[in-house]
Design an enzyme around this catalytic site. Structure first.
Site, PDB file in Angstrom:
ATOM      1  CD  GLU A  37      -2.749   1.153   2.516  1.00 16.92           C
ATOM      2  OE1 GLU A  37      -2.728   0.194   3.305  1.00 16.92           O
ATOM      3  OE2 GLU A  37      -3.411   2.182   2.691  1.00 16.92           O
ATOM      4  NE  ARG A 262       4.176  -8.227  10.553  1.00 13.47           N
ATOM      5  CZ  ARG A 262       3.422  -7.634   9.616  1.00 13.47           C
ATOM      6  NH1 ARG A 262       2.360  -8.239   9.147  1.00 13.47           N
ATOM      7  NH2 ARG A 262       3.722  -6.437   9.184  1.00 13.47           N
ATOM      8  CE  LYS A 272       3.081   0.036   5.304  1.00  9.69           C
ATOM      9  NZ  LYS A 272       2.393   0.086   4.028  1.00  9.69           N
TER      10      LYS A 272
HETATM   11  P1  ATP Z   1      -0.072  -1.668   6.836  1.00  6.52           P
HETATM   12  O1  ATP Z   1      -1.020  -2.782   6.508  1.00  6.52           O
HETATM   13  O2  ATP Z   1      -0.002  -1.275   8.266  1.00  6.52           O
HETATM   14  O3  ATP Z   1      -0.156  -0.516   5.911  1.00  6.52           O
HETATM   15  P2  ATP Z   1       1.946  -3.478   5.897  1.00  6.52           P
HETATM   16  O4  ATP Z   1       3.223  -3.703   6.579  1.00  6.52           O
HETATM   17  O5  ATP Z   1       0.962  -4.576   5.763  1.00  6.52           O
HETATM   18  O6  ATP Z   1       1.365  -2.240   6.617  1.00  6.52           O
HETATM   19  P3  ATP Z   1       1.846  -3.249   3.059  1.00  6.52           P
HETATM   20  O7  ATP Z   1       2.280  -2.117   2.225  1.00  6.52           O
HETATM   21  O8  ATP Z   1       0.420  -3.628   2.998  1.00  6.52           O
HETATM   22  O9  ATP Z   1       2.248  -2.877   4.507  1.00  6.52           O
HETATM   23  O10 ATP Z   1       2.760  -4.511   2.809  1.00  6.52           O
HETATM   24  C1  ATP Z   1       3.046  -4.999   1.534  1.00  6.52           C
HETATM   25  C2  ATP Z   1       3.424  -6.437   1.621  1.00  6.52           C
HETATM   26  O11 ATP Z   1       4.553  -6.619   2.457  1.00  6.52           O
HETATM   27  C3  ATP Z   1       2.305  -7.269   2.193  1.00  6.52           C
HETATM   28  O12 ATP Z   1       2.073  -8.355   1.337  1.00  6.52           O
HETATM   29  C4  ATP Z   1       2.807  -7.739   3.523  1.00  6.52           C
HETATM   30  O13 ATP Z   1       2.398  -9.045   3.765  1.00  6.52           O
HETATM   31  C5  ATP Z   1       4.319  -7.655   3.379  1.00  6.52           C
HETATM   32  N1  ATP Z   1       4.942  -7.338   4.656  1.00  6.52           N
HETATM   33  C6  ATP Z   1       4.772  -6.223   5.397  1.00  6.52           C
HETATM   34  N2  ATP Z   1       5.460  -6.293   6.556  1.00  6.52           N
HETATM   35  C7  ATP Z   1       6.102  -7.484   6.553  1.00  6.52           C
HETATM   36  C8  ATP Z   1       6.976  -8.146   7.476  1.00  6.52           C
HETATM   37  N3  ATP Z   1       7.332  -7.598   8.649  1.00  6.52           N
HETATM   38  N4  ATP Z   1       7.453  -9.369   7.133  1.00  6.52           N
HETATM   39  C9  ATP Z   1       7.105  -9.921   5.954  1.00  6.52           C
HETATM   40  N5  ATP Z   1       6.289  -9.362   5.055  1.00  6.52           N
HETATM   41  C10 ATP Z   1       5.779  -8.153   5.336  1.00  6.52           C
HETATM   42 MG    MG Z   2      -1.040  -4.207   4.592  1.00  6.35          MG
END
Ligand code: ATP
Ligand code: MG
Length: 565
Positions: A37, A262, A272
């Site tokens: 995102e 994760r 974030k």
């Molecule tokens: P938010 O949902 O709070 O905006 P997010 O960390 O989920 O934050 P995204 O931009 O949705 O952010 O993440 C993009 C991709 O990265 C998603 O598919 C998510 O599963 C993966 N991702 C995010 N954080 C991690 C992590 N700590 N370890 C592994 N994969 C991650």
């Molecule tokens: Mg997300």
């Protein structure tokens, strides 16, 4: 040096794909996606997902899409989109033509919503967000049906069209899926599909004032792009049933969702929201502050893409949530920089040494290999030697403790690539502080070896006091002094900020060859650490050095001494 404990020989996701290949489930296709995102900068957790998704596509001859999940116009910006693309490329991956935006599908998603309304599987609810939340029930109690749940198809179609036309204020209505308010999975209790948000979108502008929810958009995007393996983190396990429900009702192509654990990394934070808060409050200098777990920050610190990829490989992919020690990441960085960083000499805390028997006006240019383990690999530079030098203040002790083998009164040591010197006299200022050390050198030991076979126990680094580069050096360390700063119920994470996470040395004395150092180059200051020429603050002839990582894990020692947790 501590070695990594894990080694990945495949992982459970590869096992699934291997089997799919065998059964020809997808006709030999492997299509994955990385779906950020665009509401923040990528961090090391994202790197794990990037390496996994792009790595699978590479290894199985498939492809990986870069898809921006831009369904929330309030928090998203182009600035993030650009940085995300830049960082994925920097990590060494390429999506070729396969760059997509969920917002490109808004027309189609709207049509699907209409289809569900027509099938009696979605309705417009006039309840407020609070009312909806309050009637959702709990894990042990069913929810309560909305009084608007049984509106006719005609009324729902009319209201939904008018929502899209901007007739209703924000928050006054939502479109909900009509599933089951008593479903044991809370995600299935009539989840919202569309909400009203009268804000322009970074790509669709003013076209829409209703936006599809992530949970409705995500499966439709995956389906439309004909993703085979939709890999996501464990917290989406419960959403899978809902995703399948949408695709079943609409009779659409189903990707297979696979959840993995994760990355949680110790001594940092990765949400974030928290990262944004630290940037906004000035706790760090910005998203690219070298102490941040963001890829922008790590890049600026001198972490390399290959080191990060190796780290992601090393920690593996599993289904159990766990924490990874910062020492593993640091190990991977050292392991990667070791064969590629030129060795040079730099004194961070200078103490003057005068070689009393060295001719006053003489200067010798000494050959020093950039890579002592294999000198031809990187060649040599010359370092000027003269009567006045600087050594590290910590390499001298007036009253040495038992195992201190470096310079002390009457003691002989080796100056790296130069001569043996013996300390003859200590000069102090009025306060009793040592300000200069007087030594004699042995001309027969040029290059650092005594022809008579005489040994010394200590070898120390030095620079000429007359010809050197005075430079700013930034010593970065872990941002937090607690392994899980956000894990304390009674204390804010900022209580665990490491006060020593940045020490700036305004005037380090570095060997003169470094005047030609260019932004983006890696060096090892022998005995001191790995350093990176800051790409942002350096100017021609005036490089600024960021410490990437120390030479060994000194944190473990601090923990032992009770100076860190
Ligand atoms: P938010 O949902 O709070 O905006 P997010 O960390 O989920 O934050 P995204 O931009 O949705 O952010 O993440 C993009 C991709 O990265 C998603 O598919 C998510 O599963 C993966 N991702 C995010 N954080 C991690 C992590 N700590 N370890 C592994 N994969 C991650
Ligand atoms: Mg997300």
């Amino acid at each position: 040096m501590s070695a990594p404990e894990e080694k990945t020989a495949g992982n459970f996701i590869r096992a699934i794909i291997d089997q799919d290949m065998e059964t020809d489930k997808w006709g030999g296709r492997v299509v994955t996606r990385f779906p950020p995102e665009p509401n923040g900068y990528l961090h090391i957790g994202h790197a794990k997902s990037i390496c996994l998704n792009f790595g699978l596509a590479r290894d199985y001859g498939g492809r990986c899409h870069l898809r921006f999940d831009d369904t929330n116009p309030v928090k998203e910006e182009m600035e993030y989109v650009d940085s995300i693309m830049d960082n994925v490329r920097w990590l060494g991956f390429d999506w070729n033509d396969h760059q997509y935006y969920a917002s490109d599908y808004f027309d189609q998603i709207y049509q699907y919503a209409v289809e569900l309304i027509k099938a009696g599987k979605a309705y417009v609810d006039d309840q407020s967000a609070e009312e909806i939340r309050a009637t959702r029930g709990t894990l042990t109690e069913p929810g309560v049906n909305s009084p608007y749940r049984d509106r006719s198809v005609e009324e729902n179609l009319d209201l939904f069209e008018r929502m899209a036309a901007g007739e209703f204020p924000d928050g006054s209505k939502v479109l909900r899926a009509k599933i089951d308010m008593a479903h044991p999975n809370l995600h299935m209790r009539d989840p919202a599909m569309y909400r009203i948000r009268k804000v322009p979108h970074h790509r669709t502008g003013d076209k829409w004032c209703i936006y599809p929810m992530y949970d409705f958009t995500h499966p439709l995007s995956d389906s439309r792009e004909r993703i085979t393996h939709s890999i996501c983190t464990l917290e989406f396990e419960d959403n899978r049933v809902l995703y399948d429900w949408f695709l079943d009702q609409l009779e659409l192509y189903h990707p297979q969702q696979i959840e993995f654990a994760r990355l949680n990394l110790e001594y940092t934070v990765m949400s974030k929201r928290t990262l944004l808060e630290m940037v906004n409050q000035g706790v760090v200098a910005g998203w690219d502050d070298p102490r941040m777990p963001t890829l922008e920050g790590m890049r600026r610190r001198g972490y390399t893409p290959s080191a990060i990829r190796n780290f992601c490989e090393m920690i593996g992919v599993g289904r159990r949530d766990s924490w990874v020690g910062m020492d593993k990441l640091e190990w991977a960085i050292r392991d990667d920089l070791n064969p590629r960083a030129r060795r040079v000499m730099g004194v961070l805390d200078p103490l003057k040494v005068v070689i009393t028997n060295y001719p006053e006006d003489q200067v010798e240019m000494l050959d020093a290999p950039y890579f002592p383990d294999d000198p031809p690999k990187m060649g040599y530079r010359q370092v000027p030697f003269c009567r006045e030098l600087y050594i590290e203040a910590s390499d001298f002790m007036e009253e040495p403790y038992k195992k201190f083998w470096r310079l002390a009164p009457g003691r002989e040591v080796r100056l790296r690539w130069a001569y043996f010197i013996t300390c003859q006299e200590v000069i102090k200022d009025d306060s009793g502080r040592v300000v200069e050390v007087r030594c004699t050198y042995d001309p027969a030991t040029k290059g650092g070896d005594a022809p008579d076979g005489r040994k010394v126990k200590g070898t120390i680094h030095w620079v000429s006091a007359r010809q050197n580069l005075t430079a700013e050096v930034r010593l970065y360390d872990r941002l937090f002094n607690d392994p899980r700063p956000t894990g304390h119920k009674d204390q804010d994470y900022q209580a665990f900020l490491n006060p020593d996470s940045l020490k700036t040395i305004e005037a380090a004395r570095l060997e003169i060859s470094l005047a030609a150092a260019e932004p983006g180059q890696h060096y090892q200051f022998e005995r001191v650490g790995y350093f990176y020429v800051d790409p942002k603050d350096s100017a021609p002839g005036r490089p600024v050095f960021n410490r990437t990582v120390t030479l060994r894990d000194s944190w473990a020692k601090l923990v032992k001494k009770g100076k860190a947790r």
